[in-house]
Design a protein around this motif. Sequence first.
Motif, mmCIF file in Angstrom:
data_model
loop_
_atom_site.group_PDB
_atom_site.id
_atom_site.type_symbol
_atom_site.label_atom_id
_atom_site.label_comp_id
_atom_site.label_asym_id
_atom_site.label_seq_id
_atom_site.Cartn_x
_atom_site.Cartn_y
_atom_site.Cartn_z
ATOM 1 N N GLY A 129 0.646 -0.992 -0.008
ATOM 2 C CA GLY A 129 -0.183 -0.306 -0.377
ATOM 3 C C GLY A 129 1.201 0.978 0.296
ATOM 4 O O GLY A 129 0.304 2.368 -0.116
ATOM 5 N N HIS A 130 1.957 0.990 0.004
ATOM 6 C CA HIS A 130 2.798 2.639 -0.436
ATOM 7 C C HIS A 130 2.682 3.411 -2.029
ATOM 8 O O HIS A 130 2.979 1.657 -2.705
ATOM 9 N N PRO A 131 2.936 4.152 -1.952
ATOM 10 C CA PRO A 131 2.917 4.821 -3.575
ATOM 11 C C PRO A 131 4.305 3.900 -4.413
ATOM 12 O O PRO A 131 5.757 3.713 -3.292
ATOM 13 N N LEU A 132 4.350 3.542 -5.637
ATOM 14 C CA LEU A 132 5.177 3.040 -6.397
ATOM 15 C C LEU A 132 5.485 3.669 -7.477
ATOM 16 O O LEU A 132 4.603 4.151 -8.522
ATOM 17 N N PRO A 133 7.064 4.057 -7.218
ATOM 18 C CA PRO A 133 7.010 5.183 -8.489
ATOM 19 C C PRO A 133 7.276 4.098 -9.678
ATOM 20 O O PRO A 133 7.911 3.004 -9.874
ATOM 21 N N LEU A 134 6.424 4.828 -10.811
ATOM 22 C CA LEU A 134 6.870 3.820 -11.759
ATOM 23 C C LEU A 134 7.583 4.853 -13.167
ATOM 24 O O LEU A 134 7.289 5.925 -12.873
ATOM 25 N N GLN A 135 8.137 4.586 -14.289
ATOM 26 C CA GLN A 135 8.731 5.035 -16.060
ATOM 27 C C GLN A 135 7.800 4.699 -16.628
ATOM 28 O O GLN A 135 7.425 3.411 -16.832
ATOM 29 N N PHE A 136 7.095 5.652 -17.456
ATOM 30 C CA PHE A 136 6.119 6.100 -18.752
ATOM 31 C C PHE A 136 7.082 6.411 -20.055
ATOM 32 O O PHE A 136 8.013 7.339 -19.764
ATOM 33 N N GLY A 172 8.934 6.608 -21.538
ATOM 34 C CA GLY A 172 10.105 6.006 -22.246
ATOM 35 C C GLY A 172 11.326 7.345 -21.051
ATOM 36 O O GLY A 172 12.287 7.329 -21.076
ATOM 37 N N SER A 173 10.430 7.952 -19.960
ATOM 38 C CA SER A 173 11.055 9.168 -19.660
ATOM 39 C C SER A 173 12.002 8.286 -18.227
ATOM 40 O O SER A 173 11.643 7.066 -17.394
ATOM 41 N N THR A 174 12.839 8.751 -17.754
ATOM 42 C CA THR A 174 14.116 8.249 -16.808
ATOM 43 C C THR A 174 13.057 8.969 -15.311
ATOM 44 O O THR A 174 13.832 7.903 -14.851
ATOM 45 N N THR A 175 12.245 9.632 -15.643
ATOM 46 C CA THR A 175 12.385 9.488 -14.151
ATOM 47 C C THR A 175 10.643 8.973 -13.743
ATOM 48 O O THR A 175 9.724 9.588 -14.334
ATOM 49 N N ALA A 176 10.065 8.609 -12.610
ATOM 50 C CA ALA A 176 9.596 7.678 -12.266
ATOM 51 C C ALA A 176 8.198 8.767 -11.136
ATOM 52 O O ALA A 176 8.333 9.835 -10.939
ATOM 53 N N ALA A 177 7.442 8.143 -11.544
ATOM 54 C CA ALA A 177 5.983 9.343 -11.261
ATOM 55 C C ALA A 177 5.297 8.047 -10.195
ATOM 56 O O ALA A 177 5.482 6.464 -10.607
ATOM 57 N N THR A 178 4.576 8.130 -8.945
ATOM 58 C CA THR A 178 3.937 7.626 -8.403
ATOM 59 C C THR A 178 2.690 7.080 -8.775
ATOM 60 O O THR A 178 1.122 7.174 -8.679
ATOM 61 N N VAL A 179 2.018 9.481 -9.485
ATOM 62 C CA VAL A 179 0.686 9.077 -9.622
ATOM 63 C C VAL A 179 0.935 9.736 -11.314
ATOM 64 O O VAL A 179 1.452 10.816 -11.409
ATOM 65 N N VAL A 189 -5.074 9.575 -23.653
ATOM 66 C CA VAL A 189 -3.531 9.244 -23.664
ATOM 67 C C VAL A 189 -2.923 8.224 -23.787
ATOM 68 O O VAL A 189 -4.282 7.464 -22.918
ATOM 69 N N TYR A 190 -2.180 7.764 -24.043
ATOM 70 C CA TYR A 190 -2.259 6.559 -23.786
ATOM 71 C C TYR A 190 -0.233 6.349 -22.939
ATOM 72 O O TYR A 190 0.644 7.178 -23.562
ATOM 73 N N TYR A 191 -0.442 5.603 -22.171
ATOM 74 C CA TYR A 191 1.132 5.544 -21.559
ATOM 75 C C TYR A 191 1.320 4.021 -21.181
ATOM 76 O O TYR A 191 0.510 2.896 -20.884
ATOM 77 N N GLU A 192 2.557 3.951 -21.029
ATOM 78 C CA GLU A 192 3.638 2.272 -21.511
ATOM 79 C C GLU A 192 4.434 2.398 -20.288
ATOM 80 O O GLU A 192 5.690 3.589 -20.507
ATOM 81 N N THR A 193 4.666 2.001 -19.561
ATOM 82 C CA THR A 193 5.465 1.250 -18.325
ATOM 83 C C THR A 193 6.759 1.390 -19.133
ATOM 84 O O THR A 193 7.331 0.583 -19.874
ATOM 85 N N SER A 194 7.539 1.396 -18.670
ATOM 86 C CA SER A 194 9.042 1.235 -19.057
ATOM 87 C C SER A 194 9.504 -0.758 -18.820
ATOM 88 O O SER A 194 8.309 -0.815 -17.379
ATOM 89 N N SER A 195 10.077 -1.435 -19.833
ATOM 90 C CA SER A 195 10.074 -2.799 -19.266
ATOM 91 C C SER A 195 10.812 -3.326 -17.988
ATOM 92 O O SER A 195 10.971 -2.181 -16.583
ATOM 93 N N THR A 196 9.971 -3.939 -17.721
ATOM 94 C CA THR A 196 10.263 -4.823 -16.086
ATOM 95 C C THR A 196 10.497 -5.832 -16.132
ATOM 96 O O THR A 196 10.949 -6.572 -15.546
ATOM 97 N N SER A 209 -1.078 -1.475 -8.131
ATOM 98 C CA SER A 209 -1.734 -2.052 -7.852
ATOM 99 C C SER A 209 -2.555 0.161 -8.484
ATOM 100 O O SER A 209 -1.850 0.730 -8.291
ATOM 101 N N GLY A 210 -3.344 0.259 -9.416
ATOM 102 C CA GLY A 210 -3.920 1.551 -9.529
ATOM 103 C C GLY A 210 -5.131 1.694 -9.022
ATOM 104 O O GLY A 210 -5.795 1.461 -9.436
ATOM 105 N N ALA A 211 -4.993 3.197 -8.479
ATOM 106 C CA ALA A 211 -6.481 3.588 -8.145
ATOM 107 C C ALA A 211 -6.289 4.885 -8.746
ATOM 108 O O ALA A 211 -5.940 5.392 -8.888
#
Length: 208
Positions: free
Chosen positions: A22-29, A31-38, A49-56, A64-66
Amino acid sequence: ISVVNTANQNANFSIAFYDDQGHPLPLQFNGSTTAATVLSGTLPPHGEVYYETSSTETVSVTGSGAINADSPVGFQVLFRRLGSDGSYYEAAVPTSQGNNQVEVPFDDSTFIAAQEQIYTGLAIANLDPANAATVACTAWSSAGAVIPGAVNLPAPLAPLGHWAAYQFPLLIGHKGTLSCTSNTKIGSIGIRALGPNAISSLPVVGIH
């Protein structure tokens, strides 16, 4: 993640990401090198608008996403995985609204034509930001008999926490329904895997 505005006026949205605890989860979208939790924004009339996460592929990331959004905004989530045969496989899943009880069909039989085991995956997110979720899941066979102990969550889900699994040995060879109840509102999705590669989504029925 595809976000679509179906209205003739601007519409707002935001998606907050949380890890299993339940902690904020930073992800990159995108191709950005900056991670975002929201992720948030305003869509123009009938905009998208379309968002794609960087490769994991080297690190497993679960959570999860709320979503908070104006009513005209629709969402579609796409999962993509690289199979052992070198091909990519995709499954599209809709968003899930909160319910205290959900029903998910399962099929853990064998696909005879390819001699491949079928697996059912289940993911549950606690939508309550203040209270832990105690979730109990009962597996019913297609004949209406309980399969004892088939699906057990290891512990209560933390506020905004998440759990997912697909390996349920006691379901192997069976078809039926998973019925899960919770003291808090939960969101849920189902995934069906045909062997080690192909994946698709399963419908989730919210009861109340």
